[in-house]
Design an enzyme around this catalytic site. Structure first.
Site, PDB file in Angstrom:
ATOM      1  CE  LYS A  43      -3.474  -0.984 -11.480  1.00 46.83           C
ATOM      2  NZ  LYS A  43      -2.053  -1.199 -11.819  1.00 46.83           N
ATOM      3  CE  LYS A  94      -0.802 -11.307 -10.730  1.00 47.93           C
ATOM      4  NZ  LYS A  94      -1.292 -10.185  -9.931  1.00 47.93           N
ATOM      5  NE  ARG A  95       7.696  -7.226  -9.751  1.00 47.83           N
ATOM      6  CZ  ARG A  95       8.164  -7.816  -8.645  1.00 47.83           C
ATOM      7  NH1 ARG A  95       9.260  -8.536  -8.698  1.00 47.83           N
ATOM      8  NH2 ARG A  95       7.546  -7.663  -7.488  1.00 47.83           N
ATOM      9  CG  HIS A 100       5.512  -0.956  -1.206  1.00 47.25           C
ATOM     10  ND1 HIS A 100       4.208  -0.887  -1.665  1.00 47.25           N
ATOM     11  CD2 HIS A 100       5.913   0.325  -1.023  1.00 47.25           C
ATOM     12  CE1 HIS A 100       3.847   0.381  -1.764  1.00 47.25           C
ATOM     13  NE2 HIS A 100       4.860   1.140  -1.379  1.00 47.25           N
ATOM     14  CB  THR A 108      -2.619  -2.211  -7.426  1.00 42.54           C
ATOM     15  OG1 THR A 108      -1.409  -2.317  -8.189  1.00 42.54           O
ATOM     16  CG2 THR A 108      -2.309  -1.604  -6.071  1.00 42.54           C
ATOM     17  CE  LYS A 137       3.992  -9.990  -8.387  1.00 46.26           C
ATOM     18  NZ  LYS A 137       3.167  -9.009  -7.669  1.00 46.26           N
TER      19      LYS A 137
END
Length: 835
Positions: free
Chosen positions: A681, A569-570, A377, A677, A575
């Site tokens: 969504k 998101k985290r 991952h 992911t 990111k």
């Protein structure tokens, strides 16, 4: 009376069988079951029932119907000895159960109608449910999606993990900073789980090993441990949609073999009397303890071993009861390692087969190798888990011996295959010799698994050419790709019921919830003005819902007619939330410098948690809130630009956010995100994506069409070339006047009440190091955002693009991903069970 003279009555139709209160699906059966559960289970009259009492009664009502299918399915799997997928994951971020189970049972409307008759506030009941925070983000949510899909596509499956007493922390915002609060999700009980108190397994730690000869004169090893704890099973059924199949989620709670030491108590050692209980229960106490101190590292390794040992012992128990000898273990079970957290399972299965069940090494290795598959991952080398040899020696001495022997045999194979290449041998060794000897868990997983997969096409290709390149050159046949997916039941059916209703009406039925490719039927409607109007109404209603929630919980009033630009998101530098923030400051600066500057009204919404010890991520949260504090109170930009931070981002809060987003920010540096992911969504709910060619963005853009995706930034190859040439962010800072002014404005103290030092760690890191090349992509990002603004002004075209994004998202269902795993990796077939 003379019966012969009695007129013969008309024949009566047989009475319809009365539904059982505990299992009936009708409105009346649900209503009566709720009343019974409130009285007999919760012990409450209606007029004194608390909101939690009402929720628990509703949950038990739904669970009864779920249990009937579960037990029937379990019996069917047992009778046929069905080949079973065991999904080993340290995280399962399930989200609330009630709404999802109502949907999968097909009784949402009947339950709502029963609630109306009972004068229940259904929304309040749903909101009362505590969310099990048994995961940190995408990894745990993926595991939950896959459990849902395993049931829906009718694959026999067991998910194994840890029943953390305290899950991912609850996030509160105080003075703009993240503050972590304990997640007490079990404080009111969990109606969805069933404790199996007699299903427990011993797990050992520490001590030493001893050699001995068994009754056949074969040299064996005995592990004499210092500490033993028990793992106790807690079971949660995971129902598929519209099928009779139910998967089992089995989570382990740690307990001491004896909870109280009377001998210690009798001699006055009151602490010692309960010390073993406290130490044992610590194992399943909290999700991901801080592993900066040595005690945290030790606890995390203990947790990982605890849950894989319990899981494998349970799998062996099931096999012996249903099949027989362990020779066929790999034919009964296939075990998927969700990242490296369960990688110890390779060494543990070897230990169980050799030490506990008397197998020879070769037979045990053949079974082990055929049992396991491994999902990678991450592409970040620093995220590939390693443990010090010293810690292994202390906690798991027998496993270290087994790993050494696996490594010895494996490296002999490498030397024969690649003669004289000792550099390759060192790189591939399960033991790293650089900077202290460490066990490489990703290497253990790859060597012990028969299949290795990445989670997006780009990611899988980069796995083969970067972090696992040597292994791919040795075993190319082991490497696969399975692009991640998400469940449309949770993320459209439950999250966005208005959109689900519109899709069902348009497609003619709800088959799309099990076959997302049916969404292609929406494509022609993108050019239908009436349909676009209904589509826009659905989106606007979701935005109004979110606006009300933000005003109540984030204290920010936003305009539902503005462009909802969302990044949730985290919180992590890779990111690149700070790239988004630089753009917001640039917009603010432009408006301030030129009040006549044309800017589309935009609401920038963030959500996400930072790891408690990750200062830079916490500083980004502070900067988001600091920007909001200034911008939202500046009358010159009021109505044009707003900034909001959604506190405590979770599955439940995500269900509020995904339907309302107009623009989805997926802006990580190309080559850093494995899949993502959240992007799926958002797109599934009609948001357009602004993103780089990273992770699953690449495939989303291919599916929805380049014209319906806002692309910017470097490719992974360009990133690599820039790194080779030498990346100098300072030169970019000096060479882009707007970028320099944006960073200088942050440093001026405007957003920190005059303190020019508060955000310096963040800005200095960008200007001097910038490991994720925020500055390199800044100009392309800002220009792309300008295209977003232009596109937003044409609502007809925007709605058309939104419809096509949803219509073309069929590939990104977790059902498709599970079918690919089943066919290409697990070699397991569907086993339908009738409802």
């Amino acid at each position: 009376m003379n019966t012969a003279q009695t007129p013969q009555s008309a024949p009566q139709a047989p009475a319809a069988p009365r539904e059982r209160t505990r299992t009936g699906m009708s409105q009346e059966a649900l209503k009566q079951a709720f009343i019974d559960n409130l009285f007999y289970v919760q012990g409450r009259f209606r007029d004194v029932a608390t909101p939690n009492d009402l929720y628990m009664a509703a949950a038990y009502t739904v669970r009864d119907r779920l249990l009937e299918r579960w037990l029937k399915c379990a019996q069917d799997y047992k009778d046929t000895a069905a080949r079973t997928v065991c999904y080993l994951s340290a995280e399962f971020l399930l989200g609330p159960h009630l709404a999802n189970n109502l949907l999968n049972l097909g009784i949402t409307e009947a339950a709502h109608a029963a609630g109306v008759e009972l004068e229940l506030d259904f929304a309040e009941i749903m909101a009362t449910e505590e969310e099990p925070g048994l995961g940190n983000g995408g990894l745990g949510r993926l595991a939950a999606c896959y459990m849902d899909s395993l049931s829906t596509v009718q694959i026999p499956a067991i998910g194994y993990g840890i029943r953390y007493e305290f899950g991912i922390f609850d996030q509160e915002i105080e003075n703009g900073w993240q503050v972590e609060k304990s997640d007490t999700w079990l404080k009111n009980g969990n109606p969805w789980e069933i404790p199996r108190y007699k299903l427990r397994f011993p797990v050992k730690f520490g001590g030493h090993t001893e050699q001995y000869h068994d009754e056949h004169g074969i040299l064996r090893v005995r592990w004499a441990a210092d500490l033993e704890v028990n793992g106790v099973a807690y079971d949660t059924p995971i129902l598929g949609y519209g099928v009779g199949n139910v998967s089992l989620l089995r989570l382990w709670k740690s307990e001491a073999p004896e909870s109280f030491d009377f001998q210690a108590f009798n001699v006055g050692d009151y602490y010692g009397a309960v010390h073993a209980k406290i130490e044992a229960e610590t194992l399943s106490k909290v999700l991901y303890p801080n592993d900066e101190p040595e005690a945290g590292k030790e606890l995390r390794l203990k947790q990982q071993y605890f849950f894989v040992s319990c899981s494998l012992q349970d799998m062996i128990r099931l096999h012996l009861h249903t099949v027989g000898g362990l020779d066929s273990f790999a034919e009964k079970f296939v075990a998927q390692l969700n990242d490296t957290h369960p990688a110890l399972a390779v060494a543990e299965l070897m230990r169980l087969l050799i030490d506990e069940h008397g197998m020879g090494w070769d037979q045990a290795w053949d079974i082990t190798h055929r049992t396991f598959c491994y999902t990678n991952h991450t592409l970040l080398p620093e995220a590939l888990e390693t443990w010090s040899v010293r810690l292994f020696e202390k906690l798991l001495p027998r496993h270290l011996e087994i790993i050494y022997e696996i490594n010895r045999r494996f490296l002999d194979e490498v030397r024969i295959r690649f003669l004289g290449d000792e550099g390759r041998v060192a790189r591939m060794s399960l033991i790293s010799e650089d900077g202290g000897r460490r066990v490489r868990m990703a290497h253990l997983a790859v060597v012990g698994a028969r299949a290795v997969n990445g989670v997006a096409e780009l990611h899988s290709n980069l796995v083969k050419t970067t972090i696992l390149k040597d292994f791919y050159e040795l075993w190319p046949e082991r490497f696969h790709n399975v692009t991640n997916g998400v469940t449309p039941r949770r993320f459209i059916g439950v999250s966005n019921p208005r959109l689900a209703k519109l899709i069902t009406e348009t497609c003619g039925d709800d088959r799309w919830l099990r076959d997302l490719s049916c969404l292609r039927q929406l494509e022609p409607y993108a050019d239908d003005a009436g349909f676009r109007e209904r589509w826009r109404a659905v989106k606007t209603a979701a935005k109004r819902d979110l606006a009300r929630w933000l005003e109540k919980h984030a204290w920010v009033k936003v305009d539902p007619q503005s462009l909802f630009d969302v990044q949730a998101k985290r919180m992590h530098e890779y990111k690149r939330q700070h790239l988004n923030l630089l753009h917001i400051v640039s917009l603010y600066q432009r408006i301030k410098q030129n009040p006549n500057h044309s800017v589309v009204p935009r609401t920038c919404i963030f959500g996400g948690k930072a790891a408690p010890g990750y200062y830079m991520a916490k500083l980004m949260i502070k900067l988001i809130n600091a920007l909001g504090e200034v911008i939202n109170h500046d009358p010159q930009v009021n109505g044009t630009l707003r900034v909001a931070f959604m506190p405590n981002f979770s599955v439940q809060n995500g269900q509020r956010l995904y339907p309302a987003a107009d623009l989805s920010e997926q802006i990580s540096l190309a080559g850093k995100e494995a899949s993502g992911t959240g992007n799926m969504k958002f797109s599934m709910n009609g948001a357009l994506t602004i993103g780089t060619l990273d992770g699953a963005n690449v495939e989303i853009r291919e599916e929805v069409g380049p014209e319906n995706f806002f692309l910017f930034g470097m490719t992974a190859d360009e990133v690599h070339q820039r790194q080779v040439e030498g990346y100098r962010p300072w030169e970019i800072y000096q060479g882009d006047a707007e970028l320099k002014s944006v960073i200088d404005l942050i440093n001026s103290g405007l957003f920190s009440h005059g303190d020019p030092t508060l955000f310096r760690p963040l800005t200095d890191h960008l200007v001097n190091q910038d490991p994720f090349m925020v500055l390199a992509d800044y100009r392309a990002y800002v220009n792309c955002q300008a295209r977003v603004g232009t596109a937003w002004t044409d609502q007809t075209q925007w709605d058309r693009m939104s419809i096509l994004n949803v219509a073309r998202m069929g590939k990104f269902s977790s059902d498709r991903a599970i079918r690919e795993y089943a066919e290409h990796i697990w070699q397991v077939e569907a086993k339908p069970v009738a409802c």
